[in-house]
Scaffold this motif. Structure first.
Motif: not given
Ligand SMILES: [Zn+2]
Length: 278
Positions: A5-8, A29-30, A188-190, A215-217
């Motif tokens: 997950d690249p953006h959490i 994760m990042s 793309m942020t979900l 994609v990230n969360s």
């Protein structure tokens, strides 16, 4: 399937969430620095936050055998205080050489104001001088198209920046093209309340292909779902996409992008890849 997950924003999540992510197949994760929900009062508030990001969160991730990486900045929501922003930017080098710090982010615009642009450009200058990777936040909803255009223009104006080391996050149908066409990575942020659903993310993969796309969360303190990347994996499978294509977006691409940072040190899970990537 293993994924990254690249953006959490794990500071907002419980340790139970770390455990759930590990069980879902998350191996790394990042976590970009972001707004805490209130404006911090001093540079020392940021220093303590950066200590949390570089010490305690990697430790919590490690309890579940995941890698935790992070990014440093003062968020656009706090950029109206230009004096404080400059103090934080001057302090950030204390952290930028630490293990697991991938670069500067998430910088960007929020309301597309003059002060936000000033602080954004000063972050870019620090990144260019130090050769740092960059992770970018684009504004929400009605401010998104204009803000993303402004950001892409400012990035393109700085000839020192290597576009293959810049990730522009929270892209949607009306902003993804300008980001990819200029040679940047796109995220793309979900999100359950704004931004993008798993199905819309699959649409964008079908329209633009998987190159330089992730994609990230977001997984922040607001309504958000830390397990949104597995939702995307399921949505891709429902559309009949091959496992190799899914894996490229949720694992290979973040790995390739992060590998361009000098502080990225990652050992793939057993059976995935052969050597540790530095
Ligand atoms: Zn964020």
């Amino acid at each position: 399937m293993y994924y990254i997950d690249p953006h959490i924003h794990m500071v907002s999540r419980t340790t139970d969430d770390y455990e759930t992510l590990a069980k879902m197949g998350c191996v790394a994760m990042s976590e970009p620095a972001f707004w805490a929900g209130f404006d911090r009062g001093s540079v020392d508030g940021f220093r303590d936050y950066f200590r949390q990001l570089t010490t305690f969160e990697p430790k919590r991730a490690g309890w579940y055998h995941m890698h935790h990486f992070t990014w440093m900045c003062i968020n656009a929501k706090e950029a109206e205080n230009v004096k404080l922003s400059r103090e934080v930017i001057a302090m950030m080098p204390e952290f930028l050489d630490l293990p697991g710090v991938l670069g500067i982010g998430e910088i960007g615009l929020n309301k597309n104001t003059k002060n936000e642009s000033i602080v954004f450009l000063e972050h870019l200058d620090l990144a260019a001088k130090r050769g740092e990777q960059i992770l970018i936040h684009t504004p929400h909803l009605e401010d998104k198209f204009k803000g993303t255009s402004m950001i892409v223009d400012m990035l393109c104006d700085d000839r020192r920046l290597d576009r293959s080391r810049v990730l522009v996050d929270h892209v949607e149908e009306h902003t993804i093209r300008m980001v990819l066409e200029e040679g940047f990575w796109a995220g793309m942020t979900l999100y359950p309340v704004s931004k993008c659903t798993p199905e819309r993310a699959v649409d964008m993969v079908e329209l633009y292909g998987p190159e330089r796309l992730m994609v990230n969360s977001a997984g922040d303190w607001g309504p958000s779902k830390p397990t949104a990347v597995p939702d995307f994996i399921m949505a891709m499978r429902r559309r009949g996409h091959p496992e190799s294509l899914i894996r490229k977006i949720v694992y290979d691409n973040p790995l390739e992008f992060f590998s361009r940072s000098r502080n990225f040190n990652f050992t793939p899970p057993e059976g995935v890849g052969s050597a540790s990537v530095k």
